[in-house]
Design a protein around this motif. Structure first.
Motif, PDB file in Angstrom:
ATOM      1  N   PRO C 162       0.700  -1.052   0.057  1.00 50.81           N
ATOM      2  CA  PRO C 162       0.035  -0.014  -0.173  1.00 50.81           C
ATOM      3  C   PRO C 162       0.932   1.165  -0.084  1.00 50.81           C
ATOM      4  O   PRO C 162       2.018   1.346   0.671  1.00 50.81           O
ATOM      5  CB  PRO C 162      -0.860  -0.233   1.157  1.00 50.81           C
ATOM      6  N   GLY C 163       0.449   2.005  -0.761  1.00 49.25           N
ATOM      7  CA  GLY C 163       1.191   3.368  -0.960  1.00 49.25           C
ATOM      8  C   GLY C 163       1.165   4.541   0.162  1.00 49.25           C
ATOM      9  O   GLY C 163       0.910   5.614  -0.279  1.00 49.25           O
ATOM     10  N   ARG C 164       1.155   4.091   1.368  1.00 50.86           N
ATOM     11  CA  ARG C 164       0.918   5.192   2.627  1.00 50.86           C
ATOM     12  C   ARG C 164       2.217   5.736   2.663  1.00 50.86           C
ATOM     13  O   ARG C 164       3.451   5.236   2.474  1.00 50.86           O
ATOM     14  CB  ARG C 164       0.356   4.762   3.908  1.00 50.86           C
ATOM     15  N   ASP C 175       8.296  -5.534   7.134  1.00 50.70           N
ATOM     16  CA  ASP C 175       7.337  -6.168   7.869  1.00 50.70           C
ATOM     17  C   ASP C 175       6.240  -6.507   6.888  1.00 50.70           C
ATOM     18  O   ASP C 175       5.833  -7.697   6.956  1.00 50.70           O
ATOM     19  CB  ASP C 175       6.915  -5.115   9.117  1.00 50.70           C
ATOM     20  N   PRO C 181       1.483  -6.408   8.911  1.00 51.77           N
ATOM     21  CA  PRO C 181       0.492  -5.238   8.568  1.00 51.77           C
ATOM     22  C   PRO C 181       1.415  -4.115   8.070  1.00 51.77           C
ATOM     23  O   PRO C 181       0.681  -2.878   7.403  1.00 51.77           O
ATOM     24  CB  PRO C 181      -0.139  -4.998   9.754  1.00 51.77           C
ATOM     25  N   GLY C 182       2.659  -4.099   7.901  1.00 46.46           N
ATOM     26  CA  GLY C 182       3.223  -2.944   7.280  1.00 46.46           C
ATOM     27  C   GLY C 182       3.522  -1.768   8.234  1.00 46.46           C
ATOM     28  O   GLY C 182       3.428  -0.476   7.767  1.00 46.46           O
ATOM     29  N   ARG C 183       3.762  -1.963   9.507  1.00 46.09           N
ATOM     30  CA  ARG C 183       3.752  -0.693  10.470  1.00 46.09           C
ATOM     31  C   ARG C 183       5.430  -0.869  10.819  1.00 46.09           C
ATOM     32  O   ARG C 183       6.130  -1.757  10.852  1.00 46.09           O
ATOM     33  CB  ARG C 183       3.083  -1.106  11.655  1.00 46.09           C
ATOM     34  N   MET C 185       8.735  -0.686  12.789  1.00 41.04           N
ATOM     35  CA  MET C 185       8.680  -1.468  14.181  1.00 41.04           C
ATOM     36  C   MET C 185       9.979  -0.508  14.819  1.00 41.04           C
ATOM     37  O   MET C 185      10.664   0.179  14.328  1.00 41.04           O
ATOM     38  CB  MET C 185       9.708  -2.847  13.796  1.00 41.04           C
ATOM     39  N   MET C 186       9.941  -1.041  16.223  1.00 44.33           N
ATOM     40  CA  MET C 186      10.787  -0.297  17.066  1.00 44.33           C
ATOM     41  C   MET C 186      12.168  -0.907  16.822  1.00 44.33           C
ATOM     42  O   MET C 186      12.317  -2.529  17.089  1.00 44.33           O
ATOM     43  CB  MET C 186      10.439  -0.554  18.615  1.00 44.33           C
ATOM     44  N   SER C 333       0.177   8.714  10.292  1.00 45.60           N
ATOM     45  CA  SER C 333       0.496   8.006  11.592  1.00 45.60           C
ATOM     46  C   SER C 333       0.129   6.503  11.464  1.00 45.60           C
ATOM     47  O   SER C 333      -1.091   6.284  11.097  1.00 45.60           O
ATOM     48  CB  SER C 333       0.201   8.412  12.832  1.00 45.60           C
ATOM     49  N   ALA C 334       0.844   5.629  11.660  1.00 42.90           N
ATOM     50  CA  ALA C 334       0.768   4.125  11.786  1.00 42.90           C
ATOM     51  C   ALA C 334      -0.373   3.863  12.835  1.00 42.90           C
ATOM     52  O   ALA C 334      -0.879   2.961  12.986  1.00 42.90           O
ATOM     53  CB  ALA C 334       1.699   3.206  11.991  1.00 42.90           C
ATOM     54  N   GLY C 335      -0.450   4.685  13.886  1.00 41.27           N
ATOM     55  CA  GLY C 335      -1.375   4.626  14.965  1.00 41.27           C
ATOM     56  C   GLY C 335      -0.994   3.796  16.009  1.00 41.27           C
ATOM     57  O   GLY C 335      -1.677   3.085  16.722  1.00 41.27           O
ATOM     58  N   GLN C 336       0.380   3.406  16.185  1.00 41.91           N
ATOM     59  CA  GLN C 336       0.951   2.550  17.200  1.00 41.91           C
ATOM     60  C   GLN C 336       1.327   3.125  18.524  1.00 41.91           C
ATOM     61  O   GLN C 336       1.097   2.609  19.642  1.00 41.91           O
ATOM     62  CB  GLN C 336       2.166   1.752  16.595  1.00 41.91           C
TER      63      GLN C 336
END
Lengths: 224, 76, 432
Positions: C162-164, C175, C181-183, C185-186, C333-336
């Motif tokens: 996805p092109g976010r 990921d 999910p493509g978020r 990572m730390m 934002s990925a919302g994490q």
């Protein structure tokens, strides 16, 4: 030393059962308050959570004695299997069965909490919600089983416990409606999609995935 | 051969796991404060030995296991 | 959008502004010559590694790390790593990667083969955003040509994430490729290679690979003939804001920003310039003669980042434009992490209030405080990009900011934006 007198066992079963019910009620009230995340200077959130955990352990102890004495008491025929298998007892199968259901639910909650670090947050929360089911089951079992159900004092006790739980639940529902989630509880997007949405992103449900830890060379976690 | 030197124990929070319960800030205000949205601001300076128990308690009590204690080691 | 060439002509050799067609394999080989792999793959791979390391090539995806720096870890991995070609280009103001892949895909694919040889990669994954059908088609056509010519020895596949905005971050990309999910990572330690399904993954920007393809042909000394000692070579920049649409240029590193703007069709110098993308910094109009290279820009408080140059006309308000960027980044934002999910919209709201000119004496202090509170507290660098941008805006547009806080608006916040913003993300709906 194991008391073999049936009367002693019977008194123990009744007493510990009632104490366990009261402690379970207290656990429920404290748990709902903790979930509400309302804190004051003299009543910090970690203390609410801590008290909830400790009272629940105490409740399980009394529940354990209640169950063991019930099985050991030869006056009524309740076998070891029927305390975990619902409706398998020959003595008052329905009400004892309810007790078994309650015990099963609470054991699941207890074990999952003991292993909280090893299961995902979502799994822990799902199992913990079973606790909400265990309380009415325990209450019904207390009122229906045995000889103390129809007494006045038992009715008053049940009423007080019921009011406590109902009152706390009502507060929680109203508080949630008024304030929403007090803090935190952001979840990650469950799926990143394209193209971008027309409205700004809003916090979703918490994601239960465990955080993977990456290998590090210089900074490493102190193992517990 | 690099020589490794242990600096000490320091706290870090995993921001993905954190859900703003805030127990860490209540238990260990010496190192953790809370921002306006309830999320912890963790001071990563090494924890003094006399406060190590408090730090361990804050780590253990985090409902999401988001607060972690790290041993900081540097090379050379 | 057009691609023009100026001196130097390296990556964009053979690309003409008027001719929109892609360079097929024959034109590519005519322009650049063959990619010779002497002595077989393994020794050539080692040679490429040395050459790129000596060339001092810095990554062109925005972070600017030495490109060969991560290769050692990849080569030493127990399982052969995968090479991830990052064509996501989530920066809305950047079009250079897209131009490269549409016009000279073979140069990028050559570079990918060279890096794959250097790190012993068994597989190459070309990551094209799912909404870019033209780029995907161009790559598929190029891959077909190469297969027919017997050029590619490795498994090459095209993936469509996805092109976010954050999907192009390297840990988010790996990921997603691994089924997640493509978020982002730390990452506690960046020297540990990224992993994708239990294999090490190396992620490189498309333009970086184009430069590698040329270094593999011409050698590191040739590469260093342009640019500065610390930042050698040429680089692609997307210049926006002159009113005639974005322009992709190839420039020598160290060229003054003012020269780049002139090549980018700016007849009059803008009042300020945004560099490095939406997570970058502003450069004030008085400093436009600064050389376009990491160290000189850093000395005046700017960052080079990814090759983006947006000129702010005198009629625009820097605070208002920064507010728009902040609102866009908040939505991406990925919302994490709480500080990002709550902090970025709060900062955007503060900037919007500030640009509207409503008097608020504590506005500057509040936004500065929130910026410090959010900085560094996410799992990835997404909030850090916004804090860097906001800090530079408050410094470069300090006079505007103070006068807005005192209740004096300018017309900038109601005039149309010059910033490219994806449709639906500009709250006023009139992105250019």
């Amino acid at each position: 030393m194991l008391a073999t007198s049936s009367t002693t066992l019977w008194y123990s079963t009744r007493a510990t059962g009632i104490v366990a019910l009261v402690l379970l009620t207290a656990t429920m009230v404290l748990g709902i308050l903790t979930a509400g995340r309302l804190r004051t200077r003299s009543w910090p959130a970690f203390a609410q959570a801590d008290l909830h955990k400790r009272v629940s352990v105490l409740a399980m102890v009394f529940l354990g004695i209640h169950v063991v004495t019930a099985v050991l008491d030869t006056y009524v025929n309740i076998g070891w299997a029927s305390i975990v298998v619902p409706f398998a007892s020959s003595y008052q199968p329905f009400w004892t069965g309810l007790g078994a259901v309650g015990l099963d639910l609470l054991v699941a909650v207890a074990v999952s909490s003991a292993w909280r670090g090893h299961i995902s947050a979502r799994a822990w929360r799902t199992i913990h919600w079973l606790a909400y089911g265990s309380w009415p089951v325990a209450m019904a079992h207390s009122l229906g089983e045995g000889t103390d159900g129809p007494t006045v004092w038992m009715g008053i006790l049940a009423g007080v416990c019921g009011l406590a739980v109902a009152g706390t639940l009502s507060w929680r529902v109203l508080d949630y409606r008024r304030h929403g989630r007090r803090a935190g509880q952001v979840g990650a997007l469950t799926r990143v999609v394209s193209p971008p949405p027309a409205r700004p992103a809003s916090p979703g449900r918490p994601d239960g995935r465990r955080v993977r830890s990456h290998g590090v060379t210089r900074v490493h976690e102190v193992s517990r | 051969m690099t020589v490794r030197r242990r600096i000490g124990l320091s706290l870090r929070v995993d921001p993905v796991a954190c859900d703003a319960y805030g127990y860490c800030a209540e238990l260990f205000p010496e190192r953790v404060t809370v921002d306006e949205w309830g999320y912890p601001i963790v001071d990563g300076t090494p924890v003094e030995p006399e406060l190590a128990d408090l730090a361990a308690r804050a780590v253990a009590d985090c409902p999401r296991r988001a607060l972690r204690l790290y041993e900081v080691v540097v090379d050379g | 959008m057009t691609a023009t060439v100026t001196t130097p002509e390296r990556v964009l050799v053979g690309v003409r502004g008027e001719d929109e067609s892609s360079m097929d394999l024959d034109r590519h080989l005519a322009a650049h010559g063959p990619l010779v792999a002497p002595d077989g793959d393994a020794r050539w791979g080692a040679w490429v590694h040395r050459a790129v390391a000596e060339s001092g090539l810095l990554g062109r995806g925005g972070a600017g790390f030495p490109s060969a720096g991560k290769w050692e870890a990849g080569r030493m991995a127990s399982r052969r790593p995968v090479l991830v070609v990052n064509a996501l280009e989530g920066e809305p103001a950047s079009a250079k990667d897209r131009v490269l892949l549409l016009r000279c895909p073979h140069l990028v694919l050559d570079g990918a083969e060279a890096v794959a040889a250097a790190v012993r990669a068994s597989e190459i994954l070309l990551c094209v955003p799912d909404h870019s059908w033209a780029v995907a088609a161009s790559l598929e056509a190029a891959l077909t040509e190469r297969r027919r010519a017997g050029l590619s020895g490795r498994r090459v596949a095209v993936r469509r994430p996805p092109g976010r905005y954050v999907t192009g971050e390297e840990s988010a990309l790996t990921d997603w490729l691994g089924g997640g999910p493509g978020r982002p990572m730390m990452r506690m330690d960046k020297s540990v290679p990224l992993r994708m399904a239990r294999r090490a993954a190396l992620v490189h920007n498309v333009e970086t690979l184009a430069h590698v393809a040329l270094i593999a042909r011409r050698g590191p000394e040739w590469f260093r003939q342009l640019g500065t000692p610390d930042a050698p070579g040429s680089t692609l920049v997307t210049v926006t804001g002159a009113g005639s649409g974005p322009v992709v240029l190839e420039v020598e590193l160290g060229t003054p920003v003012s020269q780049i703007l002139r090549w980018g069709r700016f007849e009059d110098p803008p009042s300020a310039v945004l560099l490095g993308g939406y997570g970058g910094t502003w450069l004030e109009g008085s400093r436009l003669d600064t050389p376009y290279a990491p160290a000189p820009l850093a000395s005046v408080g700017a960052t080079m980042g990814v090759g983006v140059v947006v000129g702010l006309p005198a009629t625009s308000c820097g605070i208002a434009e920064t507010a728009r960027i902040a609102r866009y980044l908040a939505g991406e934002s990925a919302g994490q992490c709480g500080p990002c999910v709550f902090g970025l919209p709060a900062i955007a709201g503060d900037l919007e209030l500030l640009s509207s000119g409503r008097p608020d004496p504590s506005a500057l202090e509040r936004v500065a405080g929130r910026t410090s509170a959010v900085d560094g507290r996410g799992a990835c660098r997404h909030p850090d990009g916004l804090t860097r941008l906001v800090r530079s805006a408050l410094r470069v547009f300090a006079a505007d900011a103070s006068s807005h806080a005192l209740g004096r608006p300018c017309s900038g916040h109601i005039s149309p934006t010059v910033l490219p913003l994806p449709p639906g993300s500009d709250p006023r709906g009139d992105a250019s």
